[in-house]
Design an enzyme around this catalytic site. Structure first.
Site, PDB file in Angstrom:
ATOM      1  N   ASP A 159      -4.781 -12.059   7.359  1.00 19.37           N
ATOM      2  CA  ASP A 159      -5.794 -11.110   6.887  1.00 19.37           C
ATOM      3  C   ASP A 159      -6.627 -11.686   5.744  1.00 19.37           C
ATOM      4  OD1 ASP A 159      -3.749 -11.100   4.994  1.00 19.37           O
ATOM      5  OD2 ASP A 159      -3.052  -9.111   5.507  1.00 19.37           O
ATOM      6  N   HIS A 200       3.811  -1.577   5.997  1.00 25.72           N
ATOM      7  CA  HIS A 200       2.693  -2.272   6.649  1.00 25.72           C
ATOM      8  C   HIS A 200       3.025  -3.751   6.879  1.00 25.72           C
ATOM      9  CE1 HIS A 200       0.500  -3.380   2.619  1.00 25.72           C
ATOM     10  NE2 HIS A 200       1.314  -4.331   2.972  1.00 25.72           N
TER      11      HIS A 200
HETATM   12  P1  PGA Z   1       4.212  -9.057  -1.159  1.00 30.85           P
HETATM   13  O1  PGA Z   1       3.284  -8.244  -0.175  1.00 30.85           O
HETATM   14  O2  PGA Z   1       4.702 -10.239  -0.422  1.00 30.85           O
HETATM   15  O3  PGA Z   1       3.312  -9.398  -2.308  1.00 30.85           O
HETATM   16  O4  PGA Z   1       5.322  -8.129  -1.565  1.00 30.85           O
HETATM   17  C1  PGA Z   1       3.679  -8.029   1.133  1.00 30.85           C
HETATM   18  C2  PGA Z   1       2.725  -7.092   1.814  1.00 30.85           C
HETATM   19  O5  PGA Z   1       2.185  -6.183   1.146  1.00 30.85           O
HETATM   20  O6  PGA Z   1       2.508  -7.254   3.021  1.00 30.85           O
END
Ligand code: PGA
Length: 244
Positions: free
Chosen positions: A67, A138
């Site tokens: 993304d 998510h």
């Molecule tokens: P993080 O984010 O690895 O910074 O915890 C994961 C996400 O929100 O998909």
């Protein structure tokens, strides 16, 4: 679903890097699906160490990131493009043309979404997809919704995600939308590794592993149906699995 729990972040990063370097040893032009966020940073650091030690080369590897924010300049320090070059690509021998990150500033975003899915198909599909997970379950920017998303699309970010990520946006306001691979694009990967650490992820991990398969409760719950998923967790992220 294979679930592995590690007491220290280095062992987790090593296990993930092992999977990636084993794949590249078998298939030097492997197609990696990559993630941003805090979760894969230790793995990327370990991959750089292995590259510097001459144990792996990314010369023929192809990558597709999950993304990117919309309406954020590519060179902004908070763009996922900057993140990936800073944390991995800039320190290994991957050719720039082998790196793919969705363009959240494309003049025709719908065409960009279609082109991205086509590029993944043209590359032969993703061999190994790396994922983090949001507190709301998510994956990529596929937030809880009435239905599972299919291909790459534009997503409005939820308050929970904006709250979790806005700490990084000290100068400019955080974008409110992003271009993201869909749940369907992620599910099409041959193999998936999801990394989650910390107690804030415990509920999402419980819902992923043993909750109903529900796009509104936990988009990651669809992974229960995938034939090759490994969860790399710390004890805090795994804490709610024992009692459920
Ligand atoms: P993080 O984010 O690895 O910074 O915890 C994961 C996400 O929100 O998909």
């Amino acid at each position: 679903m294979q679930i592995l729990i590690f007491n220290d972040p280095l062992s987790l990063a090593n296990a993930c890097a092992d999977r990636i370097t084993d794949l590249i040893a078998r298939k030097p032009d492997a197609v990696l699906g990559l993630a941003t966020g805090a979760s894969p940073v230790g793995t990327y650091a370990e991959l750089i160490r292995r590259y510097e030690a001459g144990k792996v080369s990314f010369r023929s590897v192809r990558t597709f990131n999950l993304d990117e924010y919309c309406d954020l300049p590519k060179a902004d320090p908070n763009s996922y493009n900057s993140f990936m070059w800073d944390k991995l690509f800039g320190h290994v021998d991957i050719p720039a043309e082998n790196v793919h990150i969705p363009d959240g500033n494309a003049p025709d975003l719908a065409a960009q979404c279609e082109a991205y899915d086509q590029m993944i198909r043209d590359a032969g599909g993703i061999d190994l997809q790396l994922l983090g997970i949001g507190r709301n379950g998510h994956i990529g920017f596929n937030e809880p919704a009435d239905a599972f998303t299919k291909g790459t699309h534009i997503a409005a970010l939820t308050e929970s995600t904006i709250e979790a990520n806005s700490k990084y946006f000290t100068e400019n306001p955080m974008p409110k939308s992003a271009i993201t691979m869909g749940v369907g694009s992620i599910f099409a990967a041959k193999s998936i590794i999801l990394i989650a650490t910390g107690k804030k992820k415990a509920e999402a991990i419980r819902n992923t592993v043993c909750g109903d398969i529900s796009p509104s409760r936990c988009p990651a719950s669809i992974l229960q149906l995938h034939p090759d998923v490994t969860l790399l967790l710390d004890p805090e992220a795994a804490a709610l699995l024992k009692t459920s």
